[in-house]
Every structure is written in structure tokens, then in C-alpha cells.
Design an enzyme around this catalytic site. Structure first.
Site, PDB file in Angstrom:
ATOM      1  N   CYS A 114      -9.105   1.567  -3.620  1.00 52.30           N
ATOM      2  CA  CYS A 114      -8.454   2.654  -4.816  1.00 52.30           C
ATOM      3  C   CYS A 114      -7.667   2.009  -5.897  1.00 52.30           C
ATOM      4  O   CYS A 114      -7.692   0.780  -5.810  1.00 52.30           O
ATOM      5  CB  CYS A 114      -7.808   3.760  -4.115  1.00 52.30           C
ATOM      6  SG  CYS A 114      -6.309   3.239  -3.101  1.00 52.30           S
TER       7      CYS A 114
ATOM      8  N   HIS B 277      -1.438   8.637 -10.582  1.00 53.02           N
ATOM      9  CA  HIS B 277      -2.227   8.788  -9.444  1.00 53.02           C
ATOM     10  C   HIS B 277      -2.199  10.333  -8.939  1.00 53.02           C
ATOM     11  O   HIS B 277      -1.301  10.741  -8.233  1.00 53.02           O
ATOM     12  CB  HIS B 277      -1.587   7.923  -8.315  1.00 53.02           C
ATOM     13  CG  HIS B 277      -2.662   7.649  -7.159  1.00 53.02           C
ATOM     14  ND1 HIS B 277      -3.038   8.338  -6.271  1.00 53.02           N
ATOM     15  CD2 HIS B 277      -3.363   6.318  -6.856  1.00 53.02           C
ATOM     16  CE1 HIS B 277      -3.947   7.901  -5.397  1.00 53.02           C
ATOM     17  NE2 HIS B 277      -3.937   6.632  -5.961  1.00 53.02           N
TER      18      HIS B 277
END
Length: 622
Positions: free
Chosen positions: A26, A543
Site C-alpha cells: 500500500c 491516507h
């Protein structure tokens, strides 16, 4: 950083390429699905130059790298025969998921989305019990009846709620699942059962069973329905699917449930509850000490998901549960251990962090304390386990039980204990906190040395720095929502500021706008994370949510591309908050300054509610 060397070292320390089923990444970390997590040399991994830390989430082993993770990931693929796991949405490749992991995955996927509903209903039942105890509401009054219905509705109709969640997890139609749940709860069927006469369906005997408030029967029914529905869909012509698939699925699954699956599930649920209650009634001291003392470890392995349906089943079938108190004790232990660290550490920064995560653990959010302080220092984690066990000894002797599901296993969830053992429950929680604090303080730990402490500049230099004129860069809020400190983020990467300093926002509107004027330097293909470099050089990471990389872009829409020029307020990404939360993901959104070391100070300007475009952070440079 030598990405090539680091990738080889990582592969070796996770047990070799042959131990890897799948690897994806990620925005900040490598995510490994390993055949055997026990083969990982975790301490050696964490000491590698370029590795910020490690974490285990469920069966997934995560290595925190930071901004360089794409390059390290690329090097891993180049230095191995592993394929790009991200291309398949992060699913495991190279082998089937083991049975235990698959079971945990199903349980987590089914029960996590419904927890808000049953936690809210449970809290209402707890509040009603307090009102009755204080004489504010008369038992049997109309107000009492309505409040009781509100609190009890989710539990009585548990099969319908579970049917929707299970159908979504198994990949079948949620509304057909709800129809199956509604059928087995229909008043006419209940009346037929209540009559006590023998019942048959087309000559086949139907076993009388109670399905309201049950868990296991509907899970088995929807699991079967998922196969039946998919098979019928496969063999039915497209023009007839709308009518044939739901009709045949209901006609097959509901009778099968009533004749075989439902009674079997009801019996299994009853035996399960009876067995656990027998254990705690007859060996409660030992059982509670062991469970409370190991519950934090259980959480770290992800095995706590397997206990959730048992807890729910105990509450709905018996009206109480002996396992929920162990969760509370574990959190009190983590809070106490972190509090001891805060009292003893000589590092002002780590002292502040330890106090903060101790409070969040008391509130039932334990991961920041567990990963950010106690596991990191090792000995306090042992103190947390021992403190929880001491509290468990008291609760085991006094047979403390929980009577409702009340959300987080912390102080806000105390109504869970309203009942005959309430006072003993409160005493047990206090004992666990104090015991963990004392034990952790006495056994000590190797203190954290702050960066720069050993080679601190002379006082005259410090005074010169103070006298220097500062300039500042303003970072505007990319999201409308509620501002939270990073310490409250349930992820050690952000809570420990491993990626840099910043702030978090719990979004109220699913839209991300640019917080600065600059360039989009990174727009992850799963759309959940955005990197922006401002015209003044600030590197900002936004995020959206935690672990949302696993959604593989689902529920996200990007409006700009990587490399695009942006001004403050330009829309970059939109996302469906409720859909993401419905999949069991936390939507809290960290906003991080990844080049923190470039600034003399980073200050949060806003607190409470913030609107997109309002000034959020002030970055001071000299």
C-alpha cells in the site's frame, strides 16, 4: 537506501520466497500473506535500515517501509519469482488460504459490519437498566416497553441482520438472504412451533426450534444459499434470472433450513453456550485468568474474531457472557502498562505519547498502546498481560459477566456490566489497571533515547536557533470532518508518527481536495492514498481510512491523475464513507507531513470540526 539489498534481506527474514503465498503493498507498507508467520525473524526485520516497524493484522504480516515502499516492492519482484499480487486485488496467490485463516476472514467479514447495530442496541438496553434502577422509568410502562423494543430489536431479529452481512460476504444477494431470515422468524411459523404439534413439509418432518436471537442457524443457511443461488444463476437463461433465481433459492433453502440446518445450528449454539458457561461456572478462576491474561495476544493474532459470534450467541441465548469481561481486562492491562511507561520514561516526547495512548486504551482503543508503547518496549507488554490476569483472578472468583454488547471494551462500554456483578466488574477493572501499572513500573524497560539526545548542541546554539526568524507554510484541510490527534489512529505507523507528524480527520463528507498548491506526486492505483508536493516543498500524504488498500479501489473515484497540477481546494478523490464502513474499515484519514525533518515545528491549527479548505497545519521553517 539500497532497495535491492533491502528486498533480499526482507525475503530472507520472512522465511524465504518459498514461505510467501502473496505480497502486495500500500502507500506505506509491504503486506505479506505467509505460509507460516512463525518463520519470520521479526526482530531482525525491524533492525534493518529502511524498515520502520512490523505489524500483524489478522493473518497478514506487514512491514512498514514508508515512502520508499513501491521501490522496495519492485525490487522484491525482481529478485524473486513472486508475481504482482496487486494485480489480483491483493488476493492470495500461489496457494489456497489455510482453513483457519479462511474461517477468521469469514467471521470478521460477517460480524464486523453489524457490530455498530448490536453495540448501539446493547447500549440502549444498558441505559434502560440504569433508568429502571434509578427509578426514572417504571418497569412495564409504555416508555419502558418502547425503549426495550429499541434495544432488543437488533437481537431478536439477529438472523435477518446476519443474513444480510453473511450474504454480502459469501457473494450472494443480500436481499434474498434477508428474505430467508425473515421467513424463519415469521409469526405464523412461530405460532406453528408454539402449538407443539408434529410439523411436516411435503411429508418431511420439520424440527421445532427457536430462531429469534440465534446466530449459527442463519450463518449455515446463508452459506448454503450462496451455493444454491450461484448454481441456479449459472444454469438459468438471462431473460429468466430475475424470477427464477430468487424463487428457486427461497424454495430450496428455507425448507432445508427448517428441516435440517436450522435445528442443527440451534443445537450447536446451545451446546456451545452451555459448554462455555459450564467451564466458567466450575473453573471460573482458572478460565478467566488464562483468557484475560492472553487476550491481548489473541487480538494480535487475529483469533479474537473467532470469539465474537460465541459472545453474541451467549448474550442472545443466555442473556450474559463470561468472555467479554476478559476483553475489558486486556485493555485495562494495556492502559496500565502504558501509564507506567509514562511515569518512568525520561523522554518527554515518549512520555506524552504514553500518557495519550494510555487514555485511548482506557476508552477501548488498545492498538496504539499495545503496538506504539508496550510491544515496542517488550517488558511493559508482559506487565499488561500479568495485570489483566490479576484482574481476571478477581473477576473469576466473583463470577463477573457481561449482560449486553456495548461497543468498545473500555470505559464507554461499562454499561455492558449492568447486572448482579456490576460492582465486582468495576473493582476488577481497577485491579487490572493498577496491577499492570505496578508490575510494568517494577520490572522496568530499556528507555527510549530521543533522536539527537546523545549529541545535543551547546546551549549557545540553541539560543541562536530560538532567535532565528521563522517562516511558515500553511496546509489546508483536505477533508470536512472532525480533527483527531494521530495518537488516536488505530495503526502504529501513524500513531507513532513513523511516517511523520501531522493530524487525522474523521470524515463527514467523502471528498478529498488539495490542501496546498503544488503537484500530485503519487496517486495510488487503489485510490485510497494521495501524495502531494507543495510549491514550497512540503510533502503531504493523505491516507483515506485504515487498511483500505484491500478494497482495491472499490468505493473510490479519482478526479485527477498523478502528475497533475493542483491548487488549494481542487477535488482529487471522492469516496463512499458508508460503503467503506459497511465493509468493516475505519475511515479515519491521517494527513501526514512525510518530510517532517525539514521543518522546525509542525502545529495543528484546528481542533474539533473542520471544513475542507480551512487552515489545518502550520509548518514552521527557519
Amino acid at each position: 537506501m539500497d532497495h535491492n539489498k533491502l528486498s533480499k534481506d526482507i525475503l530472507q527474514l520472512v522465511g524465504g520466497e518459498e514461505n510467501v503465498n502473496n505480497v502486495i503493498h500500500c502507500m506505506t507498507r509491504l503486506r505479506f500473506n505467509l505460509k507460516d508467520n512463525n518463520k519470520v525473524k521479526r526482530s531482525q526485520l525491524e533492525s534493518l535500515d529502511g524498515v520502520m516497524g512490523t505489524n500483524i493484522s489478522g493473518a497478514q504480516f506487514q512491514i512498514i517501509i514508508g515512502n520508499e515502499v513501491p521501490k522496495v516492492y519492485k525490487a522484491i519482484l525482481e529478485n524473486s519469482k513472486l508475481s504482482d499480487g496487486a494485480s489480483s486485488g491483493g488476493t492470495q496467490s500461489g496457494g489456497k488460504q489455510n482453513v483457519i485463516s479462511a474461517i477468521f476472514d469469514v467471521i470478521s467479514g460477517v460480524f464486523t459490519p453489524i457490530l455498530p447495530a448490536i453495540a448501539g442496541a446493547g447500549m440502549i438496553k444498558g441505559i434502560l437498566a440504569i433508568f429502571v434502577l434509578l427509578g426514572w422509568v417504571a418497569e412495564g410502562s409504555q416508555t419502558h416497553t418502547i425503549l426495550n423494543v429499541i434495544g432488543d430489536g437488533a437481537f431478536y431479529f439477529m438472523p435477518i441482520i446476519l443474513a444480510v452481512s453473511a450474504a454480502r460476504k459469501f457473494g450472494s444477494n443480500m436481499y434474498i438472504g434477508a428474505a430467508i431470515g425473515a421467513a424463519i422468524l415469521h409469526p405464523n411459523l412461530s405460532a406453528l412451533f408454539a402449538a407443539g404439534d408434529p410439523i411436516s413439509f411435503i411429508g418431511l418432518p420439520v424440527t421445532i426450534a427457536t430462531y429469534s436471537s440465534t446466530v449459527i442457524p442463519i450463518l449455515l443457511a446463508i452459506w448454503i444459499a450462496s451455493y444454491v443461488e450461484k448454481w441456479i444463476d449459472r444454469v438459468t437463461h438471462a431473460s429468466l434470472k430475475l424470477i427464477v433465481v430468487p424463487t428457486v433459492t427461497l424454495l430450496v433453502v428455507v425448507p432445508v433450513t427448517l428441516i435440517t440446518v436450522g435445528p442443527l445450528g440451534a443445537i450447536l449454539g446451545e451446546y456451545l453456550s452451555t459448554g462455555i458457561n459450564f467451564l466458567f461456572e466450575n473453573a471460573g478462576l482458572v478460565a478467566m485468568i488464562l483468557l484475560a491474561g492472553t487476550f491481548s495476544v489473541i487480538i494480535m493474532t487475529g483469533m479474537h474474531y473467532a470469539l465474537v459470534p460465541i459472545m453474541i450467541n451467549n448474550i442472545t441465548v443466555n442473556g450474559f457472557d463470561y468472555m467479554i469481561p476478559a476483553m475489558f481486562l486486556a485493555n485495562m492491562g494495556q492502559a496500565g502498562a502504558s501509564f507506567a511507561v509514562a511515569l518512568k520514561t525520561k523522554s518527554p516526547k515518549f512520555k506524552s505519547l504514553s500518557y495519550s495512548v494510555s487514555v485511548t486504551a482506557l476508552m477501548g482503543i488498545t492498538e496504539p498502546a499495545m503496538y506504539g508503547v508496550n510491544v515496542r518496549l517488550k517488558k511493559p507488554f508482559i506487565g499488561a498481560l500479568l495485570g489483566a490476569a490479576v484482574g481476571g483472578a478477581y473477576m473469576g472468583i466473583t463470577k463477573v459477566a457481561a449482560y449486553i454488547l456495548a461497543g468498545a471494551a473500555g470505559l464507554p462500554g461499562i454499561p455492558a456490566f449492568i447486572g448482579p456483578t456490576f460492582v465486582h466488574a468495576m473493582i476488577g477493572l481497577v485491579i487490572a489497571f493498577i496491577a499492570a501499572t505496578i508490575i510494568s513500573y517494577l520490572i522496568g524497560f530499556e528507555d527510549v533515547v530521543e533522536e539527537g539526545t546523545k549529541e545535543e548542541a551547546p546551549t549557545t546554539v540553541k539560543e541562536e536557533v530560538v532567535a532565528t526568524a521563522f517562516t511558515s507554510t500553511q496546509v489546508h484541510s483536505p477533508i470536512t470532518g472532525e480533527v483527531k490527534p494521530l495518537s488516536e489512529v488505530n495503526d502504529p505507523t501513524f500513531a507513532q508518527e513513523l511516517m511523520g507528524k501531522g493530524i487525522a480527520i474523521y470524515p463527514e463528507v467523502g471528498e478529498v481536495v488539495s490542501p496546498v498548491s503544488g503537484t500530485i506526486t503519487t496517486l495510488f492505483k487503489t485510490k485510497h492514498a494521495i501524495g502531494i508536493t507543495s510549491d514550497t516543498g512540503a510533502e503531504i500524504l493523505i491516507h483515506v481510512g485504515l487498511d483500505t488498500v484491500q478494497l482495491n479501489g472499490q468505493y473510490f473515484t479519482t478526479h485527477l491523475e498523478e502528475g497533475a497540477r493542483v491548487n488549494v481546494g481542487d477535488k482529487i478523490t471522492s469516496f463512499d464513507i458508508e460503503a467503506i464502513k459497511g465493509q468493516g474499515y475505519d475511515v479515519i484519514t491521517p494527513v501526514i507531513i512525510t518530510n517532517t525533518n525539514s521543518y522546525a515545528d509542525i502545529t495543528a491549527v484546528m481542533s474539533g470540526k473542520v471544513k475542507k479548505g480551512e487552515v489545518l497545519l502550520d509548518l514552521a521553517t527557519n
